[in-house]
Design a protein around this motif. Sequence first.
Motif, mmCIF file in Angstrom:
data_model
loop_
_atom_site.group_PDB
_atom_site.id
_atom_site.type_symbol
_atom_site.label_atom_id
_atom_site.label_comp_id
_atom_site.label_asym_id
_atom_site.label_seq_id
_atom_site.Cartn_x
_atom_site.Cartn_y
_atom_site.Cartn_z
ATOM 1 N N LEU A 56 66.887 38.846 -18.882
ATOM 2 C CA LEU A 56 68.029 38.214 -18.209
ATOM 3 C C LEU A 56 68.953 39.273 -17.606
ATOM 4 C CD1 LEU A 56 68.701 35.363 -20.768
ATOM 5 C CD2 LEU A 56 68.190 35.031 -18.333
ATOM 6 N N GLN A 57 69.150 40.348 -18.342
ATOM 7 C CA GLN A 57 69.996 41.433 -17.821
ATOM 8 C C GLN A 57 69.376 42.021 -16.552
ATOM 9 O OE1 GLN A 57 69.283 44.947 -17.744
ATOM 10 N NE2 GLN A 57 71.239 45.239 -16.703
ATOM 11 N N GLU A 58 68.067 42.237 -16.580
ATOM 12 C CA GLU A 58 67.429 42.829 -15.399
ATOM 13 C C GLU A 58 67.506 41.886 -14.195
ATOM 14 O OE1 GLU A 58 63.299 44.032 -15.716
ATOM 15 O OE2 GLU A 58 63.398 45.116 -13.812
ATOM 16 N N ARG A 59 67.331 40.600 -14.464
ATOM 17 C CA ARG A 59 67.465 39.617 -13.373
ATOM 18 C C ARG A 59 68.867 39.657 -12.764
ATOM 19 N NH1 ARG A 59 64.298 34.454 -13.042
ATOM 20 N NH2 ARG A 59 62.578 34.713 -14.488
ATOM 21 N N ASP A 97 68.599 47.951 -20.435
ATOM 22 C CA ASP A 97 68.619 49.184 -19.655
ATOM 23 C C ASP A 97 70.035 49.760 -19.574
ATOM 24 O OD1 ASP A 97 68.309 51.201 -17.821
ATOM 25 O OD2 ASP A 97 67.050 50.018 -16.487
ATOM 26 N N PRO A 98 70.228 50.998 -20.044
ATOM 27 C CA PRO A 98 71.567 51.606 -19.971
ATOM 28 C C PRO A 98 72.136 51.609 -18.554
ATOM 29 C CG PRO A 98 70.063 53.021 -21.234
ATOM 30 C CD PRO A 98 69.235 51.907 -20.652
ATOM 31 N N GLN A 99 71.245 51.567 -17.557
ATOM 32 C CA GLN A 99 71.739 51.628 -16.174
ATOM 33 C C GLN A 99 72.515 50.376 -15.786
ATOM 34 O OE1 GLN A 99 70.358 54.217 -13.703
ATOM 35 N NE2 GLN A 99 68.309 54.596 -14.488
ATOM 36 N N GLY A 100 72.347 49.296 -16.540
ATOM 37 C CA GLY A 100 73.057 48.064 -16.194
ATOM 38 C C GLY A 100 74.266 47.806 -17.067
ATOM 39 N N VAL A 101 74.645 48.802 -17.852
ATOM 40 C CA VAL A 101 75.730 48.627 -18.826
ATOM 41 C C VAL A 101 76.893 49.556 -18.492
ATOM 42 C CG1 VAL A 101 76.368 48.873 -21.260
ATOM 43 C CG2 VAL A 101 74.094 47.995 -20.646
ATOM 44 N N ARG A 102 78.105 49.036 -18.571
ATOM 45 C CA ARG A 102 79.298 49.867 -18.476
ATOM 46 C C ARG A 102 80.065 49.730 -19.779
ATOM 47 N NH1 ARG A 102 80.698 51.052 -12.956
ATOM 48 N NH2 ARG A 102 78.661 51.537 -12.058
ATOM 49 N N LEU A 103 80.037 50.799 -20.553
ATOM 50 C CA LEU A 103 80.630 50.787 -21.880
ATOM 51 C C LEU A 103 81.950 51.531 -21.865
ATOM 52 C CD1 LEU A 103 80.424 50.505 -25.004
ATOM 53 C CD2 LEU A 103 79.059 52.599 -24.979
ATOM 54 N N LYS A 104 82.980 50.949 -22.455
ATOM 55 C CA LYS A 104 84.262 51.637 -22.527
ATOM 56 C C LYS A 104 84.874 51.450 -23.908
ATOM 57 C CE LYS A 104 88.017 53.762 -21.357
ATOM 58 N NZ LYS A 104 88.009 55.226 -21.109
ATOM 59 N N ALA A 105 85.115 52.560 -24.567
ATOM 60 C CA ALA A 105 85.826 52.528 -25.848
ATOM 61 C C ALA A 105 87.281 52.857 -25.568
ATOM 62 C CB ALA A 105 85.206 53.535 -26.813
ATOM 63 N N PHE A 106 88.160 51.919 -25.843
ATOM 64 C CA PHE A 106 89.586 52.157 -25.602
ATOM 65 C C PHE A 106 90.220 52.776 -26.837
ATOM 66 C CE2 PHE A 106 88.693 48.885 -22.434
ATOM 67 C CZ PHE A 106 89.321 49.427 -21.322
ATOM 68 N N LYS A 107 90.850 53.933 -26.623
ATOM 69 C CA LYS A 107 91.561 54.643 -27.692
ATOM 70 C C LYS A 107 93.062 54.397 -27.526
ATOM 71 C CE LYS A 107 87.580 56.693 -28.585
ATOM 72 N NZ LYS A 107 86.769 56.315 -29.732
ATOM 73 N N ILE A 132 76.773 44.439 -17.280
ATOM 74 C CA ILE A 132 77.417 44.037 -18.526
ATOM 75 C C ILE A 132 78.474 45.075 -18.828
ATOM 76 C CG2 ILE A 132 77.133 43.477 -20.975
ATOM 77 C CD1 ILE A 132 74.166 43.372 -20.611
ATOM 78 N N GLY A 133 79.713 44.658 -18.901
ATOM 79 C CA GLY A 133 80.764 45.531 -19.400
ATOM 80 C C GLY A 133 80.922 45.310 -20.890
ATOM 81 N N PHE A 262 74.337 34.710 -20.071
ATOM 82 C CA PHE A 262 73.353 34.941 -19.005
ATOM 83 C C PHE A 262 72.723 33.624 -18.561
ATOM 84 C CE2 PHE A 262 72.809 39.422 -20.718
ATOM 85 C CZ PHE A 262 73.263 40.045 -19.563
ATOM 86 N N GLU A 263 72.445 32.760 -19.513
ATOM 87 C CA GLU A 263 71.784 31.491 -19.156
ATOM 88 C C GLU A 263 72.713 30.604 -18.333
ATOM 89 O OE1 GLU A 263 70.340 30.174 -22.968
ATOM 90 O OE2 GLU A 263 68.407 31.192 -22.678
ATOM 91 N N ARG A 264 74.015 30.686 -18.604
ATOM 92 C CA ARG A 264 74.948 29.934 -17.755
ATOM 93 C C ARG A 264 74.922 30.479 -16.332
ATOM 94 N NH1 ARG A 264 78.112 29.861 -22.546
ATOM 95 N NH2 ARG A 264 79.206 31.764 -21.935
ATOM 96 N N ILE A 265 74.782 31.769 -16.211
ATOM 97 C CA ILE A 265 74.706 32.388 -14.881
ATOM 98 C C ILE A 265 73.366 32.044 -14.218
ATOM 99 C CG2 ILE A 265 74.595 34.590 -13.655
ATOM 100 C CD1 ILE A 265 76.460 35.748 -15.852
ATOM 101 N N ASP A 266 72.306 32.019 -15.027
ATOM 102 C CA ASP A 266 70.952 31.726 -14.544
ATOM 103 C C ASP A 266 70.564 32.621 -13.361
ATOM 104 O OD1 ASP A 266 68.478 30.497 -14.404
ATOM 105 O OD2 ASP A 266 69.197 28.826 -13.175
ATOM 106 N N PRO A 267 70.542 33.925 -13.574
ATOM 107 C CA PRO A 267 70.251 34.835 -12.457
ATOM 108 C C PRO A 267 68.806 34.709 -11.994
ATOM 109 C CG PRO A 267 70.317 36.057 -14.542
ATOM 110 C CD PRO A 267 70.738 34.646 -14.857
ATOM 111 N N GLN A 268 68.587 34.956 -10.725
ATOM 112 C CA GLN A 268 67.265 34.780 -10.110
ATOM 113 C C GLN A 268 66.783 36.087 -9.481
ATOM 114 O OE1 GLN A 268 65.647 31.821 -10.379
ATOM 115 N NE2 GLN A 268 67.423 31.123 -11.580
ATOM 116 N N TRP A 269 65.472 36.312 -9.599
ATOM 117 C CA TRP A 269 64.906 37.451 -8.882
ATOM 118 C C TRP A 269 65.164 37.260 -7.393
ATOM 119 C CZ3 TRP A 269 64.080 41.118 -12.086
ATOM 120 C CH2 TRP A 269 63.498 40.914 -13.337
ATOM 121 N N PRO A 270 65.673 38.264 -6.733
ATOM 122 C CA PRO A 270 65.953 38.101 -5.303
ATOM 123 C C PRO A 270 64.652 37.988 -4.500
ATOM 124 C CG PRO A 270 66.924 40.156 -6.184
ATOM 125 C CD PRO A 270 66.031 39.604 -7.237
#
Lengths: 286, 286
Positions: A56-59, A97-107, A132-133, A262-270
């Motif tokens: 789902l993330q890749e889609r 996939d780490p490439q689709g993730v934006r991780l932020k730890a707030f200090k 995904i943030g 993700f299922e609510r978004i229901d992403p589709q392969w372009p």
Amino acid sequence: MAQESTHETELSGALLRVGAGFLLSEVDPDATPGVDGGKKDGQKQLADGESRFDELQERLYAQSRVDDDTPAVLLVLQAMDTAGKGGIVRHVIGATDPQGVRLKAFKAPTPEERAHDFLWRIEKELPPAGYIGVFDRSHYEDVLIGRVRELASPKEIERRYHAINAFEERVADSGTHIVKVMLHISADEQKARLTERLDRPDKHWKYHPGDVDERLLWPQYMDAYQTVFERTSTDLAPWHVVPANAKWYARLAVQTLLIEAFERIDPQWPAADFDVEAEKKRLAAS
Amino acid sequence: MAQESTHETELSGALLRVGAGFLLSEVDPDATPGVDGGKKDGQKQLADGESRFDELQERLYAQSRVDDDTPAVLLVLQAMDTAGKGGIVRHVIGATDPQGVRLKAFKAPTPEERAHDFLWRIEKELPPAGYIGVFDRSHYEDVLIGRVRELASPKEIERRYHAINAFEERVADSGTHIVKVMLHISADEQKARLTERLDRPDKHWKYHPGDVDERLLWPQYMDAYQTVFERTSTDLAPWHVVPANAKWYARLAVQTLLIEAFERIDPQWPAADFDVEAEKKRLAAS
């Protein structure tokens, strides 16, 4: 405010959602709502969910490459120390996939950040379309430690609840699915986990004497969380309280919440924006 | 320039390092230097290395929490399309805690980036102390596509080799261990991988007609890489050419290079900067 469902038997976001009349004090941190089978079953479910989550993330990411209006997903993680935010990042988010993730730890905010409204640094970290943030702590610190430690006046804290709701409404309206999670451990479980950190030299770096200072304010923090839930669990951005004494359960629950988003978004392969057959010929000739 | 070792039998960075007299044209993309056992063995080695890699990364991160002078590690990944950079990020880097990783995929420069020196956007993405930085493409694009597509004058390209060496020397001297990797696939292997993208509708989004345009310039790109190796493989920041037709081998090789970098750093769990026994008592009483 969302109504809490009481008819679910399978693990789902509805089981964990903060609705009208919710009381944190009634949530058992040892509970595993929606999962009967115990740790072994739960770990298997988590492993089974990984490929679904990943696909789902890749889609979603793929869709965003051709469609600027693709939604994003934002996971907001809040918890007392040692509740397992890091484990969520590793074992749930780490399955994609780490490439689709934006991780932020707030200090604790820097002087520059303190010179701005508390949402200034948050805005900058919102995930772009298709990502995904993950917020490891968030703007909610400003109404949790901010309130317990009286880092701001009561009037300012009051303003912040309103500001958060307006902010999250805009973020949601602009296409970001917000998943807010509080990992809920008991004070006893925290004591056991902090004790382990003190017992193991390779865990000393994770221990800070200030952790005990905060721990001594446990009831005040629970009150502050209760108020957060009452004031900021909205239809567009509801809170979920996840019992987290069992790490496997917390991870499975957060994975479930993300899969539902993700299922609510229901992403589709372009669809290809090029002539596939022509490209096959061009490639074959190359 | 580092001397290439020819006496190694086990997989190690020395086997893959670009030394004096290196010729890219002599590297067989199907080879698996230092690994005799084939795919199954290689995958087992990769899995075995994950816990070592992960522990070293955690140690490094831990050390940086108490010591600002802790080194960082920077992995620079360059390759022709489809060579497997994404797989390295997922399967090698993905084995450690996302919280200790700074990943940056460099795309075609934006107008703002083009208005600065080519290293301006690179500087901003250098990993802080204790982190692994991963560059998916890098400043080397500016002397690869930059040269092949004549996006800059020969004089400017020439300037860039010098600028890169001076830049990397400073980065290394400031405490960052630079691991430069070119994943080397054959043109035939690329054709097979691009063909698969065209054959599978769920992979169409990864295909761009421009990929074939670049492919048609394969010999020019190989020349540009050869020049990069000759001009920028330094003692402080040597290049490694990793045969990458076998994905398992490329992943194992990069994991090995990273583990070696960590071992050179030899990070240590920090000693507690508090009184452990006193904290145990305070915690027990809380």
